[in-house]
Design an enzyme around this catalytic site. Structure first.
Site, mmCIF file in Angstrom:
data_model
loop_
_atom_site.group_PDB
_atom_site.id
_atom_site.type_symbol
_atom_site.label_atom_id
_atom_site.label_comp_id
_atom_site.label_asym_id
_atom_site.label_seq_id
_atom_site.Cartn_x
_atom_site.Cartn_y
_atom_site.Cartn_z
ATOM 1 N N HIS A 112 0.856 -1.191 0.000
ATOM 2 C CA HIS A 112 0.000 0.000 0.000
ATOM 3 C C HIS A 112 0.887 1.234 0.000
ATOM 4 C CE1 HIS A 112 -1.772 3.178 2.769
ATOM 5 N NE2 HIS A 112 -2.586 3.209 1.741
ATOM 6 N N ASN A 135 0.394 5.713 -0.378
ATOM 7 C CA ASN A 135 -0.531 6.837 -0.520
ATOM 8 C C ASN A 135 0.243 8.124 -0.288
ATOM 9 O OD1 ASN A 135 -2.604 8.506 1.749
ATOM 10 N ND2 ASN A 135 -3.091 8.399 -0.422
ATOM 11 N N VAL A 136 0.026 9.104 -1.153
ATOM 12 C CA VAL A 136 0.530 10.463 -0.905
ATOM 13 C C VAL A 136 -0.618 11.431 -1.179
ATOM 14 C CG1 VAL A 136 3.029 10.203 -1.185
ATOM 15 C CG2 VAL A 136 1.590 10.372 -3.219
ATOM 16 N N ARG A 137 -0.711 12.475 -0.360
ATOM 17 C CA ARG A 137 -1.880 13.342 -0.465
ATOM 18 C C ARG A 137 -1.596 14.740 0.092
ATOM 19 N NH1 ARG A 137 -2.392 9.646 3.744
ATOM 20 N NH2 ARG A 137 -2.599 10.626 5.785
ATOM 21 N N HIS A 183 -7.814 -5.593 17.720
ATOM 22 C CA HIS A 183 -8.589 -6.752 18.153
ATOM 23 C C HIS A 183 -7.817 -8.056 17.955
ATOM 24 C CE1 HIS A 183 -9.200 -6.532 13.865
ATOM 25 N NE2 HIS A 183 -9.780 -7.706 13.848
ATOM 26 N N GLY A 229 -18.189 8.746 -0.783
ATOM 27 C CA GLY A 229 -17.147 8.532 -1.788
ATOM 28 C C GLY A 229 -17.544 7.401 -2.718
ATOM 29 N N ARG A 230 -16.686 7.131 -3.695
ATOM 30 C CA ARG A 230 -17.019 6.143 -4.709
ATOM 31 C C ARG A 230 -16.619 4.749 -4.209
ATOM 32 N NH1 ARG A 230 -14.754 4.244 -9.459
ATOM 33 N NH2 ARG A 230 -16.303 3.957 -11.108
#
Lengths: 308, 308
Positions: free
Chosen positions: B110, B112-114, B179, B267-268
């Site tokens: 995974h 992600n950059v934002r 959990h 969101g989609r």
């Protein structure tokens, strides 16, 4: 009034036994038995019995759990809409089951019955019952939907005509995947906060309603299974089943209050997640072919409809 | 200062393209392209490009998404720890990817950059960058863990020695299944709220850190894949992979803030859930055999450890 929970516990323990016996007779393979205990504590202590079957003749994965837990302090999630109960101790008990048959023509099913008591020294107990049963087919059969909803209606109509419409709608509202704009299945009944009156008589009536739901489950589900279990299926049907099971996972992990409460409050993960299917597929933007039985499930069954 | 987001958007769009080109070269099968638009609204409007591959040579399911959304009102979940931003409009953009190879010796990954900008007329923009990359193997290889964490460290050390330890720990803390008391994988880096200083220079430095993470992903992951993709495997390895993928589903649906924010804010769904694996198994209370490679994954790799 003060609640003697022993009678309820006896009923629930017996219900678990009789349902498991009925399911073993259907499957032919015995359920394993896994008893557990957690020391009492602020959040959750107690004991339970899990009855599980994996890789059976009929069931690919099936769990029927009984649990009886207590805590010194009501969890935040349980007092959000009842702030007057914050800080009370509690006792909760219930039977919860999810069954995943292998044959895609046999529906997945969920049933739960439970009682909750919030206690404080020197004050009357606050108690309520909850539960319900709902069916999640992969292929729609009107006869099965009518049988299922008929069983729910009969169980509740014995206590008055108002219960079934109310609890049917509650089920439709609760088992709904908002992010998909889809019902989880064809519904059934769902209820919570059932306390007809805080009197001996009100308790008896409320307890009787819960029992009616618990007792209605096995005969109705057995009829449906016996009707579908010999239907032949192939890879395409199995594929669709595994794809649709993804919705079951999405509902239980994103929306189901019982699952999230259990996971967040330190419940027993393997017991809680017995509700998840044994084999699941996700696929991008999948749409069944127009007019196919798969498309008909969505258009004709996964809708809010009065079946009886 | 006021943020001109076009440069960031150009970088992100280019990053998506270059990563997809690199992954297509690895797989041999082209990614599909699915562009989408949502009309602007109070919660979320915008556009995006999804690049997806299913049933590839290497990847069983892979998604690399670019999105650029705006809203007139910050969602509650985003202002919980920044109440001063409640009521502001916002702009968010990012690239997010999850890749699920078929071969169980190839890890899931995974990245992600934002960038997020909260705007109010007459006030300075409030902006920050976030992102990270983390690796989830099914079989542990020390060489891969060192390569992965080395890439993360090199990317951040270029900006000063303090970033990597901080963002490595943040990753360990974030990608944790409470959990299960288990890390999701072997980690990497994770960061949010990155705004070195609200100046042109502070923006450039922050942007550069985000770019370094984005640029570090492909070379590191490619090395690991090339090392593992020819390893032979059988049913047992595949079974373990599908079982462990259940943990990925549990994390993403129960804990991941981005997933839950996306699903809850309209969101989609199909884009958001491209992170879920194509084939997943759940099994009751499964424990791998002591001393097996499967047990070693848990004991020697799914721990918080300084690999470099």
């Amino acid at each position: 009034m003060q609640i003697d929970s022993a009678r309820v516990k006896n009923y629930l323990a017996g219900l678990q036994e009789s349902i498991v016996a009925g399911l073993e007779a259907l499957d032919g393979k015995p359920f394993i038995r896994d008893a557990w205990q957690k020391p009492a504590g602020e959040t959750l202590g107690g004991s339970g019995i899990g009855r599980m079957l994996e890789e059976g003749q009929l069931f690919e994965r099936a769990g029927v759990g009984f649990s009886h837990v207590t805590g010194e302090r009501m969890p935040g999630s349980a007092t959000a809409h009842r702030p007057e109960l914050a800080g009370r101790g509690f006792e909760a008990m219930g039977v919860s089951l999810v069954l995943h048959p292998r044959n895609p023509y046999c529906p997945t099913v969920h049933m739960n019955v439970r009682m909750f008591v919030a206690r404080k020294e020197g004050a009357a107990d606050v108690w309520w019952f909850g539960g319900g049963m709902d069916l999640t087919p992969y292929y729609g059969f009107e006869k099965d939907a009518v049988r299922w909803h008929g069983a729910c209606k009969d169980a509740l109509d014995a206590h008055g005509a108002a219960w079934f419409p109310k609890y049917k709608k509650w089920c439709d509202d609760y088992f709904y995947l908002k992010h998909r704009k889809e019902p989880r299945g064809i519904g059934g009944v769902f209820f919570d906060d059932l306390c007809i009156a805080d009197t001996a008589d009100g308790f008896e009536q409320s307890f009787a309603i819960m029992r009616s739901v618990g007792d209605a489950f096995l005969p109705a589900y057995r009829d449906i299974i016996e009707r579908r279990r010999s239907m032949e299926y192939g890879e395409a049907q199995r594929d669709w089943q595994c794809y649709r099971r993804g919705r079951y996972v999405e509902f239980n992990l994103v929306f189901d209050r019982g699952t999230l409460f259990g996971l967040q409050s330190g419940g027993r993960t393997e017991s809680i997640l017995m509700s998840l299917p044994p084999l699941v597929k996700w696929r991008y933007d999948y749409q069944p072919e127009a007019g196919s039985p798969e498309a008909q499930l969505l258009s004709d069954f996964l809708i809010h409809k009065d079946w009886v």
